[in-house]
Each structure stands twice: as structure tokens, then as C-alpha cells.
Write an enzyme that holds these catalytic residues in place. Structure first.
Site, PDB file in Angstrom:
ATOM      1  N   ASP A  24       0.344  -1.111  -0.116  1.00 47.37           N
ATOM      2  CA  ASP A  24      -0.136  -0.177  -0.124  1.00 47.37           C
ATOM      3  C   ASP A  24       0.599   1.277  -0.221  1.00 47.37           C
ATOM      4  O   ASP A  24       2.064   0.764   0.620  1.00 47.37           O
ATOM      5  CB  ASP A  24      -1.237  -0.143   0.792  1.00 47.37           C
ATOM      6  N   ASN A  26       0.873   3.179  -2.711  1.00 47.39           N
ATOM      7  CA  ASN A  26       1.754   3.745  -4.347  1.00 47.39           C
ATOM      8  C   ASN A  26       1.156   5.327  -4.417  1.00 47.39           C
ATOM      9  O   ASN A  26       1.956   6.197  -5.228  1.00 47.39           O
ATOM     10  CB  ASN A  26       1.786   3.258  -5.718  1.00 47.39           C
ATOM     11  N   ASN A  72     -11.413  -2.168  -5.672  1.00 48.82           N
ATOM     12  CA  ASN A  72     -10.692  -2.058  -6.311  1.00 48.82           C
ATOM     13  C   ASN A  72     -11.257  -1.182  -6.961  1.00 48.82           C
ATOM     14  O   ASN A  72     -10.826   0.351  -8.166  1.00 48.82           O
ATOM     15  CB  ASN A  72      -8.627  -2.094  -6.175  1.00 48.82           C
ATOM     16  N   ARG A 192       1.934  -4.677   6.256  1.00 47.53           N
ATOM     17  CA  ARG A 192       1.131  -3.615   5.316  1.00 47.53           C
ATOM     18  C   ARG A 192       1.857  -2.775   5.012  1.00 47.53           C
ATOM     19  O   ARG A 192       2.479  -2.167   6.957  1.00 47.53           O
ATOM     20  CB  ARG A 192      -0.565  -2.797   6.022  1.00 47.53           C
ATOM     21  N   ARG A 198      -4.881  -1.725   8.847  1.00 41.69           N
ATOM     22  CA  ARG A 198      -6.004  -2.453   8.633  1.00 41.69           C
ATOM     23  C   ARG A 198      -5.646  -4.071   7.339  1.00 41.69           C
ATOM     24  O   ARG A 198      -4.900  -3.782   6.811  1.00 41.69           O
ATOM     25  CB  ARG A 198      -7.057  -1.628   8.327  1.00 41.69           C
TER      26      ARG A 198
END
Ligand code: IPE
Ligand code: IPE
Ligand code: MG
Length: 246
Positions: A24, A26, A72, A192, A198
């Protein structure tokens, strides 16, 4: 199919056998540079090779990466289309290097909604790398943990309806055989990036007892050194699985 669940004699002690990563950050990485979000996705894709290549050196046998979630699709058409063509380009560009590095690639997620050219390339890459055993790379595209459990339950119900399975045979051993990840061990460590704490619908069933690392680094800045550091730190964790140490 069940073979890979057995303990591996070549396992490096203290090293997570299976690491899963929610890649995550980007978009924020690109925004910080005044560039469009897709610029960040391209930079992120380039990090993948480096992390895959670090796995055998560290002792990680399975790497699972979250590339596109079932949620997404809510993004703009430009971003979604850009990501889909990035996945195609990644497959075409990386096939050779993946084979040279002994990487076996698998995809998880629902392929039904994906474009046919993409699913064809995904199938070809899985076939082209099927004999490799050095690293098992699993790429999650149009993957959602809830969707995966729902699809698994649907297939399981079909087996029950067809008389292949009795309702009282449905337990913690049978259900995961219907998951997309059925040949993979559960992740030992889930990382993450980007500071969000999360799981965003990733590996819900499989990560019940995983260790977690939420780190601030944005995915395009994630390095082999940081990956190795997190894998080493994992070795110091006390995994009790609900029990008590003697
Ligand atoms: C992760 O980066 C990649 C995908 C979800 C495809 P993001 O695109 O979510 O980046 P941020 O979270 O907006 O920074
Ligand atoms: C999770 O990131 C999905 C991927 C990394 C592919 P998101 O950026 O989509 O998650 P949220 O929206 O912040 O929960
Ligand atoms: Mg994000």
C-alpha cells in the site's frame, strides 16, 4: 495438493516460511512527487522483483502479494485500466527473470471479472513457472477474503448437493480446501506498508494466527533491507496459538 502443508525439512529456523504483503501507498508516493497515481503503481511494480529475489537468501519460501482488491474497482476508470495494463506488462516483462530465479507463480482472486487477455497471460505464467520450486510467489488480483470464502462455500455447497461431501464433514480442514490458497501454508507474517493498520479484506481465513507488521514506509520505498529486518524480527516473536508455553 496437501503435500505443501507438511513441515519443510529445509526450513530456516526463526524465518517466516510464508510472508504476505499488502503493498500500500503507491498513490500517496506519487502525489508527494506531484505525479499521477499510476506513476506510483509503476514504481511499486518495480519493487516486487527485488523483494521476490530477497526471499531465497532470507529463507522465505512463500511470498503472497496483494495487487488489486475486489474493492479497488471503485477507483477511477483511468486508474483501474492503468493497473490492468500494468499487470499485463509485468507478466510479459518478468516471465524470464521469474524463471531464471526459480519462482513459481500462482494467482488468487476471482478471474471472472478480469479481461480475457489478462487471464490468458496469468494462466500462461502459471504454466511457464509450474516446475519451479525455489520461491512460491502468489499474486492476488481481484482478490477479497470475503469473496474467496463466499466462492469456496458455493463450491462446497455444490459438492454437498451432489452427494460428494456430507454436511457433518464440513470443518476447519475441509473448508480451506475450497479456498484459492488451498495449496499454500497459512501466512506466518503479514506486512502492510504505508501506515494503515487494517487488513482491507486480505487473507481473512488464512491470517487468523499470523503475526502482523504495520510499517510507515510507502510501498515504492520498501527495500530488501527493510524486508529482511522484518523477517528477522519475526524470529523473536512468541507465537502461542492460544496455548501456554511449558
Ligand atoms: C496500493 O497503493 C496499490 C493498490 C491498491 C492497487 P494505493 O493505490 O492504495 O496507494 P494509496 O493508499 O492511495 O497511497
Ligand atoms: C489494499 O489497499 C489493497 C491492495 C494493496 C491491493 P487499499 O488502499 O485498497 O485499502 P484501503 O482502501 O486503504 O483499505
Ligand atoms: Mg491504499
Amino acid at each position: 495438493m496437501e503435500l505443501e502443508r507438511q513441515p519443510d525439512p529445509g526450513h530456516v529456523p526463526g524465518c517466516p516460511r510464508h510472508v504476505a504483503i499488502i503493498m500500500d501507498g503507491n498513490g500517496r508516493w506519487a502525489t508527494q512527487r506531484g505525479r499521477p497515481r499510476l506513476f506510483g503503481h509503476h514504481a511499486g511494480a518495480r519493487r516486487v522483483r527485488e523483494i521476490v529475489e530477497a526471499c531465497p537468501r532470507i529463507g522465505v519460501e512463500y511470498l503472497t502479494i496483494f495487487a488489486f482488491s475486489t474493492e479497488n474497482w471503485k477507483r477511477t476508470q483511468v486508474e483501474v485500466a492503468g493497473l490492468m495494463s500494468l499487470f499485463k506488462r509485468y507478466i510479459i516483462r518478468e516471465t524470464r527473470a521469474l524463471n531464471v530465479n526459480g519462482v513459481r507463480v500462482r494467482f488468487i482472486g476471482d478471474r471472472v471479472r478480469l479481461d480475457k487477455n489478462l487471464t490468458r497471460l496469468m494462466g500462461e505464467l502459471e504454466q511457464a513457472t509450474a516446475a519451479n520450486t525455489r520461491v512460491h510467489l502468489t499474486i492476488a488480483i481481484n482478490y477479497g477474503g470475503r469473496d474467496e470464502v463466499a466462492r469456496a462455500t458455493r463450491r462446497l455447497a455444490q459438492d454437498v448437493a451432489a452427494g460428494n461431501l456430507k454436511p457433518d464433514q464440513v470443518d476447519e480442514e475441509t473448508l480451506p480446501r475450497y479456498l484459492d490458497t488451498h495449496v499454500l501454508p497459512d501466512p506466518d507474517l503479514v506486512i502492510r506498508t504505508s501506515g494503515e493498520a487494517r487488513i482491507s479484506n486480505f487473507l481473512l481465513w488464512q491470517s487468523a494466527y499470523s503475526e502482523y507488521e504495520f510499517i510507515d514506509t510507502l510501498w515504492p520505498d520498501f527495500t530488501q533491507a527493510e524486508f529482511e529486518h522484518l523477517c528477522t524480527a519475526y524470529g523473536g516473536r512468541d507465537r502461542r496459538f492460544g496455548g501456554v508455553k511449558a
